[in-house]
Design a protein around this motif. Structure first.
Motif, PDB file in Angstrom:
ATOM      1  N   SER A 245       0.817  -1.205   0.000  1.00 55.62           N
ATOM      2  CA  SER A 245       0.000   0.000   0.000  1.00 55.62           C
ATOM      3  C   SER A 245       0.854   1.260   0.000  1.00 55.62           C
ATOM      4  N   PRO A 246       0.408   2.317  -0.703  1.00 53.52           N
ATOM      5  CA  PRO A 246       1.140   3.580  -0.743  1.00 53.52           C
ATOM      6  C   PRO A 246       0.927   4.363   0.540  1.00 53.52           C
ATOM      7  N   PRO A 247       1.689   5.437   0.743  1.00 53.87           N
ATOM      8  CA  PRO A 247       1.498   6.266   1.937  1.00 53.87           C
ATOM      9  C   PRO A 247       0.164   6.973   1.905  1.00 53.87           C
ATOM     10  N   PRO A 248      -0.365   7.375   3.077  1.00 54.77           N
ATOM     11  CA  PRO A 248      -1.651   8.088   3.123  1.00 54.77           C
ATOM     12  C   PRO A 248      -1.572   9.434   2.414  1.00 54.77           C
TER      13      PRO A 248
ATOM     14  N   LEU B 147      -8.760  27.561   6.303  1.00 49.08           N
ATOM     15  CA  LEU B 147      -8.019  26.617   7.124  1.00 49.08           C
ATOM     16  C   LEU B 147      -7.613  27.229   8.457  1.00 49.08           C
ATOM     17  N   LEU B 148      -7.691  26.423   9.503  1.00 52.61           N
ATOM     18  CA  LEU B 148      -7.171  26.778  10.819  1.00 52.61           C
ATOM     19  C   LEU B 148      -5.981  25.895  11.180  1.00 52.61           C
ATOM     20  N   LYS B 149      -5.981  24.668  10.662  1.00 51.82           N
ATOM     21  CA  LYS B 149      -4.906  23.711  10.900  1.00 51.82           C
ATOM     22  C   LYS B 149      -4.671  22.921   9.611  1.00 51.82           C
ATOM     23  N   ILE B 150      -3.458  22.382   9.485  1.00 50.70           N
ATOM     24  CA  ILE B 150      -3.114  21.570   8.313  1.00 50.70           C
ATOM     25  C   ILE B 150      -2.933  20.122   8.761  1.00 50.70           C
ATOM     26  N   PRO B 151      -3.711  19.192   8.200  1.00 51.72           N
ATOM     27  CA  PRO B 151      -3.543  17.782   8.583  1.00 51.72           C
ATOM     28  C   PRO B 151      -2.413  17.124   7.795  1.00 51.72           C
ATOM     29  N   VAL B 152      -1.544  16.394   8.487  1.00 51.52           N
ATOM     30  CA  VAL B 152      -0.469  15.642   7.833  1.00 51.52           C
ATOM     31  C   VAL B 152      -0.355  14.282   8.513  1.00 51.52           C
ATOM     32  N   TYR B 153       0.212  13.323   7.780  1.00 48.47           N
ATOM     33  CA  TYR B 153       0.523  12.015   8.358  1.00 48.47           C
ATOM     34  C   TYR B 153       1.996  11.985   8.749  1.00 48.47           C
TER      35      TYR B 153
ATOM     36  N   GLN C  68       6.444  25.194   0.714  1.00 50.78           N
ATOM     37  CA  GLN C  68       7.204  25.104  -0.525  1.00 50.78           C
ATOM     38  C   GLN C  68       6.676  23.951  -1.355  1.00 50.78           C
ATOM     39  N   GLY C  69       6.229  24.250  -2.564  1.00 51.07           N
ATOM     40  CA  GLY C  69       5.655  23.234  -3.427  1.00 51.07           C
ATOM     41  C   GLY C  69       6.700  22.463  -4.200  1.00 51.07           C
ATOM     42  N   ASP C  70       6.426  21.170  -4.415  1.00 54.91           N
ATOM     43  CA  ASP C  70       7.332  20.315  -5.172  1.00 54.91           C
ATOM     44  C   ASP C  70       6.531  19.162  -5.761  1.00 54.91           C
ATOM     45  N   GLY C  71       6.084  19.325  -6.985  1.00 54.07           N
ATOM     46  CA  GLY C  71       5.316  18.272  -7.651  1.00 54.07           C
ATOM     47  C   GLY C  71       4.008  17.983  -6.944  1.00 54.07           C
ATOM     48  N   HIS C  72       3.787  16.704  -6.599  1.00 53.12           N
ATOM     49  CA  HIS C  72       2.545  16.308  -5.934  1.00 53.12           C
ATOM     50  C   HIS C  72       2.548  16.655  -4.443  1.00 53.12           C
ATOM     51  N   TYR C  73       3.661  17.152  -3.928  1.00 52.23           N
ATOM     52  CA  TYR C  73       3.777  17.375  -2.490  1.00 52.23           C
ATOM     53  C   TYR C  73       4.077  18.832  -2.166  1.00 52.23           C
ATOM     54  N   THR C  74       3.817  19.188  -0.915  1.00 53.69           N
ATOM     55  CA  THR C  74       4.170  20.500  -0.389  1.00 53.69           C
ATOM     56  C   THR C  74       4.904  20.286   0.929  1.00 53.69           C
TER      57      THR C  74
ATOM     58  N   VAL D  42       7.018  24.093   6.532  1.00 53.45           N
ATOM     59  CA  VAL D  42       8.187  24.398   7.358  1.00 53.45           C
ATOM     60  C   VAL D  42       7.768  25.223   8.566  1.00 53.45           C
ATOM     61  N   THR D  43       8.076  24.713   9.752  1.00 62.51           N
ATOM     62  CA  THR D  43       7.889  25.483  10.981  1.00 62.51           C
ATOM     63  C   THR D  43       9.275  25.967  11.431  1.00 62.51           C
ATOM     64  N   LYS D  44       9.352  26.584  12.592  1.00 59.61           N
ATOM     65  CA  LYS D  44      10.647  27.096  13.040  1.00 59.61           C
ATOM     66  C   LYS D  44      11.665  25.993  13.280  1.00 59.61           C
ATOM     67  N   ASP D  45      11.202  24.810  13.658  1.00 59.34           N
ATOM     68  CA  ASP D  45      12.153  23.751  14.005  1.00 59.34           C
ATOM     69  C   ASP D  45      11.818  22.385  13.412  1.00 59.34           C
ATOM     70  N   ASP D  46      10.941  22.353  12.403  1.00 60.15           N
ATOM     71  CA  ASP D  46      10.582  21.052  11.850  1.00 60.15           C
ATOM     72  C   ASP D  46      10.080  21.208  10.422  1.00 60.15           C
ATOM     73  N   ARG D  47       9.935  20.090   9.747  1.00 61.64           N
ATOM     74  CA  ARG D  47       9.394  20.043   8.389  1.00 61.64           C
ATOM     75  C   ARG D  47       8.400  18.898   8.294  1.00 61.64           C
ATOM     76  N   PHE D  48       7.355  19.097   7.524  1.00 60.79           N
ATOM     77  CA  PHE D  48       6.335  18.079   7.331  1.00 60.79           C
ATOM     78  C   PHE D  48       6.012  18.000   5.846  1.00 60.79           C
ATOM     79  N   LEU D  49       5.700  16.801   5.383  1.00 57.14           N
ATOM     80  CA  LEU D  49       5.337  16.606   3.990  1.00 57.14           C
ATOM     81  C   LEU D  49       3.823  16.500   3.881  1.00 57.14           C
ATOM     82  N   SER D  50       3.250  17.286   2.976  1.00 50.27           N
ATOM     83  CA  SER D  50       1.798  17.299   2.798  1.00 50.27           C
ATOM     84  C   SER D  50       1.467  17.060   1.333  1.00 50.27           C
ATOM     85  N   ASN D  51       0.303  16.444   1.088  1.00 48.88           N
ATOM     86  CA  ASN D  51      -0.165  16.243  -0.273  1.00 48.88           C
ATOM     87  C   ASN D  51      -1.009  17.404  -0.768  1.00 48.88           C
TER      88      ASN D  51
END
Length: 267
Positions: free
Chosen positions: A98-101, A158-164, A181-187, A190-199
Motif C-alpha cells: 500500500s502507498p502512503p496516506p 483553514l485553521l490547521k493543516i492535517p499531515v501524516y 514550498q511546493g514540489d510536484g505532488h507534495y508541499t 516548514v515550521t521554526k524547528d521542523d518540516r512536514f510533507l503534505s499532499n
C-alpha cells in the motif's frame, strides 16, 4: 538510588494524543474498488460525501455510482493527485503493497479528507483496493461563511493543516507555520524547528489561507508574513528571509513584489 524518571508528555504530544483519540471516534468512509479503480461498494458515510460529488461533477444519480471510476467522482484539479495515490507502489516496486496516506481537499462538497488506500490481493497480484477516509473538515477549518444571494459560498478557511507522520495524523497550527514550498505532488510545510510533507497543493492552500497573513510570493512558495525577518533586494531580484532554522531566503517573483511591499508597508 536515583528514582526512575518518567517522561512527561509535552503539550504537542498531548494535543496529538487528544486528536488521535477524537479521530478514532469518527465513523470512516469506506469505498471498495476493483483492480481498475471502479467503485464496487461503499458504506453510508462514503455515500453521503461521494454521492453529492457524483451528482454535481458528473450529473450521475447516487444509485448509478456503482461501476464508475472513483477518480471521476472528484473535481478535475484533484484527479491527478488521487490517480497518483491509487497507482503508487512501494519503493521496491511491489504492486500489492500500500502507498502512503494522502490528504486531499475536495470542493464537492467543500470538505477536507484524510485518505488511506490498502491494496487487496491474492497470493500473487492486486485484485482490488479498499479506500478509507476520514472527514476532518470541522477539525481543520473555520465555519462556513454565508454567501450573498446568488453567489457561491467561499471555501472554508483553514485553521490547521492535517499531515501524516509515522502512521498518525497530526494537525499543524497555522501560527506555527513559517512557509510552504511546493514540489510536484507534495508541499513541504516548514515550521521554526521542523518540516512536514503534505499532499495539499499550493493552489488549494492559497484558496484556504487568510491572505492577510499568508502570501504566495512565488509559484513555488507561500510565506507567513508573521515569520518574515528581512526583505532583501539585489539588482533586479528580491528575496524574503524567513524565520525557519535555516533562515531561508525565499524568492519573490516580480509579479508579487508590489503586493508584498504594500503588505509589509515598504516603499
Amino acid at each position: 538510588m536515583k528514582p526512575i524518571e518518567h517522561a512527561v508528555p509535552t503539550n504537542d504530544s498531548r494535543r496529538a494524543e487528544t486528536f488521535q483519540h477524537r479521530l478514532e471516534q469518527f465513523n470512516p468512509g469506506v469505498v471498495w474498488l476493483d483492480a481498475q479503480g471502479r467503485v464496487m461498494a461503499f458504506n453510508d458515510v462514503a455515500l453521503q460525501i461521494l454521492g453529492p460529488a457524483g451528482e454535481q461533477s458528473l450529473g450521475v444519480a447516487q444509485d448509478k455510482l456503482l461501476g464508475i471510476d472513483v477518480v471521476e467522482l472528484h473535481p478535475a484539479k484533484s484527479r491527478d493527485k488521487l490517480r497518483f495515490l491509487l497507482q503508487s507502489r512501494d519503493v521496491e516496486g511491489c504492486p500489492v503493497k500500500s502507498p502512503p496516506p494522502l490528504a486531499m481537499m475536495i470542493n464537492i462538497p467543500d470538505r477536507i479528507l484524510m485518505i488511506k488506500v490498502s491494496r487487496m490481493s491474492d497470493t500473487r497480484e492486486t485484485v482490488g483496493t479498499c479506500m478509507i477516509f476520514y472527514d476532518v473538515t470541522d477539525l481543520t477549518t473555520a465555519p462556513s461563511v454565508e454567501a450573498p444571494s446568488g453567489t457561491a459560498a467561499p471555501p472554508r478557511k483553514l485553521l490547521k493543516i492535517p499531515v501524516y507522520r509515522k502512521n498518525r495524523v497530526i494537525l499543524i497550527d497555522l501560527k506555527d507555520i513559517v512557509r510552504f514550498q511546493g514540489d510536484g505532488h507534495y508541499t513541504t510545510i516548514v515550521t521554526k524547528d521542523d518540516r512536514f510533507l503534505s499532499n495539499l497543493s499550493l493552489a488549494d492552500l492559497e484558496l484556504r489561507l487568510d491572505s492577510n497573513f499568508f502570501v504566495r510570493v512565488h509559484r513555488s512558495h507561500i510565506v507567513s508574513l508573521a515569520h518574515a525577518v528581512e526583505l532583501v533586494r539585489a539588482d533586479e531580484n528580491m528575496t524574503l528571509v524567513m524565520a525557519d532554522a535555516e533562515r531561508t531566503a525565499v524568492p519573490v517573483s516580480r509579479a508579487k513584489a508590489g503586493q508584498l511591499k504594500e503588505q509589509l508597508g515598504v516603499i
